[in-house]
Design an enzyme around this catalytic site. Structure first.
Site: not given
Ligand code: NDP
Length: 287
Positions: A52, A96, A119
């Site tokens: 990422k 995460q 997200d």
């Protein structure tokens, strides 16, 4: 032999377009920023997070990583999220997963302000997806939908069978496919006679985390197969949830692992960061 859906090439094209958008933002003095929070030490998460950060660097998005100790408390985690919510230089926040078991992931996700939910995991984003409003769509399902669009695979009236019902893949995919007028069935570990469902699939999406689980006997000729699974073998090699070598012989389209859904997930995250930045700097009342 099936057409191989090249997620790597499509993701590259998307990132190139995003780079141009990012340059236009820079000319207005705006540099998008993604904040990534990791709790504890998880080797797989480290790899994902590194990919990422590489994508951010390539596109011109600022990237900031917050590495919290394994014994971080829920309060400390929420405090950090709330500070990032307030920080005007941060446009997107990503927590995460997995996080250690003593922490409540749903509560942490709920603390992320909706306008920075790149997200697409907050209840607000998911709710808006369900009622068909513009929102942040979670990155893996969004990547899968982009693949269908790129390869002109029309979902209207098709039987889509999804294996897996997780909050981050299976459930949002169900809604994305429904929004594209498919008839969708979601199967999971308690589904009886799985093959009864998979045999009827015009489009099969596997997201269960079991290496080469889907065999050609489970499918009909001409099926479109999307393999979300990422399984690392003892030899370090990545495999999907689909037995690619045999299924590609009967499928009309198939995604490889690696080089399929994985790169698309990261590209769509980048897309969501730029989208969040644009919204935060405009007067759009979308949120
Ligand atoms: P989860 O472990 O959260 O969910 C797995 C799902 O699969 C569950 O719903 C489970 O059912 C179901 N399942 C397990 N075994 C079977 C079975 N034998 N038959 C039918 N259903 C079954 O996984 P995720 O959704 O997070 O991830 C799934 C896979 O996708 C993993 O390999 C992961 O690494 C990969 N992944 C890939 C991404 C990418 O970018 N390519 C992004 C995210 C994930 P139940 O609910 O009953 O337990």
């Amino acid at each position: 032999m099936a057409v191989i859906i090249d997620g790597k090439a499509l993701a590259k094209k998307i990132r190139e377009n995003l780079k141009k958008e990012c340059e236009e933002l820079k000319q207005k003095g705006i540099i998008p920023k993604l904040a990534v929070i990791m709790v504890g030490d998880n080797p797989a998460s480290k790899v994902y997070v590194k990919n990422k950060s590489k994508a951010c660097e390539e596109i011109g998005i600022n990237y900031e990583e917050y590495l919290l100790e394994e014994n971080t408390t829920q309060e400390q985690l929420i405090d950090l999220i709330q500070n990032l919510n307030k920080d005007k230089t941060v446009n997107g926040i990503l927590l995460q997963s997995p996080i250690p078991d003593h922490l409540n992931i749903n509560q942490a996700i709920k603390a992320i302000t909706y306008s920075k939910d790149v997200d697409g995991f907050t209840p607000s984003s998911i709710g808006k997806l369900m009622i068909g409003e513009d929102t942040f769509i979670s990155c893996t399902p969004y990547g899968v939908i982009k693949m269908f669009e790129e390869y002109n695979i029309d979902l209207t009236g098709k039987n889509v069978v999804i294996l897996g019902r997780s909050n981050i893949v299976g459930k949002p995919l169900l809604q994305c496919c429904l929004n594209k007028n498919a008839t969708v069935t979601v199967c999971h570990s308690k589904t009886k006679d799985l093959i009864e469902y998979t045999k009827r699939a015009d489009i099969l999406i596997a997201a269960i985390g079991k290496s080469k689980f889907v065999k050609k006997e489970m499918l009909k000729d001409g099926v479109v197969v999307i393999d979300v699974g990422i399984n690392r073998g003892e030899d370090g090699k990545l495999t999907g949830d689909v037995d690619f070598d045999e299924v590609e012989k009967i499928a009309s389209y198939i995604t490889p692992v690696p080089g399929g859904v994985g790169p698309m997930t990261i590209a769509m995250l980048m897309n969501n960061v730029i989208k969040a930045t644009n919204i935060q700097y405009s007067n759009t009342k979308l949120f």
